[in-house]
Write an enzyme that holds these catalytic residues in place. Structure first.
Site, PDB file in Angstrom:
ATOM      1  N   ASP A 211       0.820  -1.293  -0.061  1.00  8.51           N
ATOM      2  CA  ASP A 211      -0.237   0.055   0.090  1.00  8.51           C
ATOM      3  C   ASP A 211       1.105   1.126   0.104  1.00  8.51           C
ATOM      4  O   ASP A 211       0.902   2.123   1.060  1.00  8.51           O
ATOM      5  CB  ASP A 211      -0.988   0.078   1.094  1.00  8.51           C
ATOM      6  CG  ASP A 211      -2.137   1.026   0.932  1.00  8.51           C
ATOM      7  OD1 ASP A 211      -2.199   1.605  -0.195  1.00  8.51           O
ATOM      8  OD2 ASP A 211      -2.975   1.130   2.035  1.00  8.51           O
TER       9      ASP A 211
ATOM     10  N   PHE B 291     -10.372   3.858   6.652  1.00  8.24           N
ATOM     11  CA  PHE B 291     -11.443   4.493   7.083  1.00  8.24           C
ATOM     12  C   PHE B 291     -11.618   6.071   6.606  1.00  8.24           C
ATOM     13  O   PHE B 291     -10.542   6.547   6.315  1.00  8.24           O
ATOM     14  CB  PHE B 291     -11.659   4.441   8.667  1.00  8.24           C
ATOM     15  CG  PHE B 291     -10.641   5.193   9.319  1.00  8.24           C
ATOM     16  CD1 PHE B 291     -10.729   6.573   9.587  1.00  8.24           C
ATOM     17  CD2 PHE B 291      -9.335   4.778   9.800  1.00  8.24           C
ATOM     18  CE1 PHE B 291      -9.701   7.496  10.455  1.00  8.24           C
ATOM     19  CE2 PHE B 291      -8.346   5.217  10.323  1.00  8.24           C
ATOM     20  CZ  PHE B 291      -8.652   6.745  10.634  1.00  8.24           C
TER      21      PHE B 291
ATOM     22  N   HIS C   8       2.123   6.039  13.527  1.00  7.31           N
ATOM     23  CA  HIS C   8       0.965   6.083  12.768  1.00  7.31           C
ATOM     24  C   HIS C   8      -0.196   6.092  13.328  1.00  7.31           C
ATOM     25  O   HIS C   8      -1.218   6.515  12.667  1.00  7.31           O
ATOM     26  CB  HIS C   8       1.463   5.512  11.319  1.00  7.31           C
ATOM     27  CG  HIS C   8       0.730   4.245  11.151  1.00  7.31           C
ATOM     28  ND1 HIS C   8       1.316   3.327  12.128  1.00  7.31           N
ATOM     29  CD2 HIS C   8       0.015   3.859  10.249  1.00  7.31           C
ATOM     30  CE1 HIS C   8       0.656   2.095  11.808  1.00  7.31           C
ATOM     31  NE2 HIS C   8      -0.255   2.281  10.738  1.00  7.31           N
TER      32      HIS C   8
ATOM     33  N   GLY D  62      -1.763   0.886  16.785  1.00  9.91           N
ATOM     34  CA  GLY D  62      -1.252  -0.464  16.250  1.00  9.91           C
ATOM     35  C   GLY D  62      -2.012  -1.533  16.973  1.00  9.91           C
ATOM     36  O   GLY D  62      -2.863  -1.289  17.994  1.00  9.91           O
TER      37      GLY D  62
END
EC number: 6.5.1.8
Length: 380
Positions: free
Chosen positions: A74, A138, A295, A298
């Site tokens: 990705d 999302f 980020h 997790g």
């Protein structure tokens, strides 16, 4: 070369407090990657968790070599934060959720023209442009719950009286195609950055990264149209990428796999669908952690474990509203259980670890109102 001259794998750095949940398999993967060819540094962040082969929530610096597996399939995945004209005082999550339809199928606009406006050529994957995708992707309507630095929020154009939209998505099938092509030709082998194959990968990587930015923008615009609001992008940060960097005074290639840059301005670090997100100001000169921060929260559990642990305790209906009163739109039953809040680490602990390590400070706390994942009952 004698045995004594054999290069030693760098010891990985792990940024996590004693109270942070870090699965042993993730630490093992981090150490294994640190021993890959050309590796100079390996850093695990507080959201570190195991991936299929390489850990997620980590950054790696290599000398002269590109490791596409460390970027993953990705390429360009990231978070973009958008201001809206929706008033917080009038926001009703149930009513907002009811207006969000028709967002999972292909966009009915001109994808070629949209890409051309961004300086990009059409790709074979453009039918997915403007769609969120599956997994942990999302789009979430949020309200500013707490302001910690009003001056920075004002400079970013964020108004505590207006709702925000956070979009998490990437390059969809395009990034997957690029990684698959690499694996078919080279297996798990790295590429010399100055080789023809290395330069070709970097060009395709840049295409996917920029495609992902357009994808997030189009997702935001589709949401805006459904909600009859205007949106304006306030930040867009990529957390799956490889780029040139200077580490230890030497030029190298910085790979981020689920790691947000600390040197690109404010970053949103989301929790699960049932917890707050945090707008952070990272410390930009954090070379010791490869200029990177967490980020997200997790994962705490594997996807299959999430279903097994939760299906007897919760119904899909109960997981469609969170403890914070927000609505979750996810009509894929398996995905709903896989992405349940319980499957993720404590975001407050992750943020505390970053702050305590001097890697970031909190600018604002963001409350989820509506989390959109999927209307159609199919896998994305």
């Amino acid at each position: 070369m004698t045995m004594d001259d054999t290069p030693q794998a760098p010891a990985p750095t792990l940024v996590a407090s004693a109270g942070q949940w870090i699965e042993g398999a993730a630490v093992q993967q981090l150490a294994a990657v640190a021993a890959w060819p050309g590796m100079r540094r390996a850093v695990g962040l507080p959201d570190l968790h195991p991936g299929k082969v390489t850990p997620i929530g980590a950054a790696f610096a290599s000398d002269g070599l590109l490791h596409p597996a460390l970027v993953g399939n990705d390429i360009g995945c990231g978070m973009s934060l958008w201001s809206t004209t929706l008033k917080r005082a009038k926001a009703k999550p149930v009513a907002l959720a009811a207006r969000l339809h028709g967002l999972d199928g292909p966009w009915d606009g001109d994808t070629s023209a949209r890409l051309a406006a961004a300086g990009l050529e059409p790709t074979p994957c453009d039918a997915a442009l403007g769609t969120i995708g599956g997994g942990n992707h999302f789009a979430e309507l949020q309200a500013i719950e707490q302001v910690c630095d009003a001056a920075v929020l004002t400079a970013l154009g964020l108004d505590a009286e207006r709702l925000l939209l956070l979009v998490h998505s990437g390059s969809r099938g395009l990034g997957e195609r690029i990684l698959r092509d690499h694996v078919e030709r080279h297996g798990a082998a790295p590429l010399a950055a100055d080789s023809d194959d290395g330069r070709a990968y970097l060009a395709r990587h840049e295409l996917a990264r920029r495609w992902a930015v357009v994808n997030r923008a189009l997702i935001a615009e589709r949401f805006a149209a459904s909600l009859h609001t205007e949106v304006s992008c306030r930040l867009d940060i990529c957390h799956n990428s490889v780029s040139a960097a200077l580490v230890d005074g030497c030029p190298c290639w910085l790979h981020r796999k689920g790691a947000a840059p600390a040197d690109a301005g404010p970053v949103v670090v989301p929790g699960s669908r049932g917890s707050f997100s945090y707008l952070l100001q990272p410390t930009p000169d954090s070379e010791a952690t490869l200029y990177s921060i967490a980020h997200g929260a997790g994962r705490k559990w594997k996807r299959s474990d999430s279903r097994a642990r939760l299906q007897r305790r919760f119904t899909p209906q109960s997981l469609s509203r969170t403890a914070l009163g927000s609505e979750v739109i996810c009509e894929d039953r398996e995905l709903l259980f896989e992405e349940a809040p319980q499957a993720y680490k404590d975001i407050e602990r992750v943020i505390a670890d970053l702050v305590d390590a001097g890697l970031a400070r909190v600018l604002a706390v963001l409350r989820p109102l509506v989390s959109y994942k999927l209307r159609a009952r199919v896998r994305a």
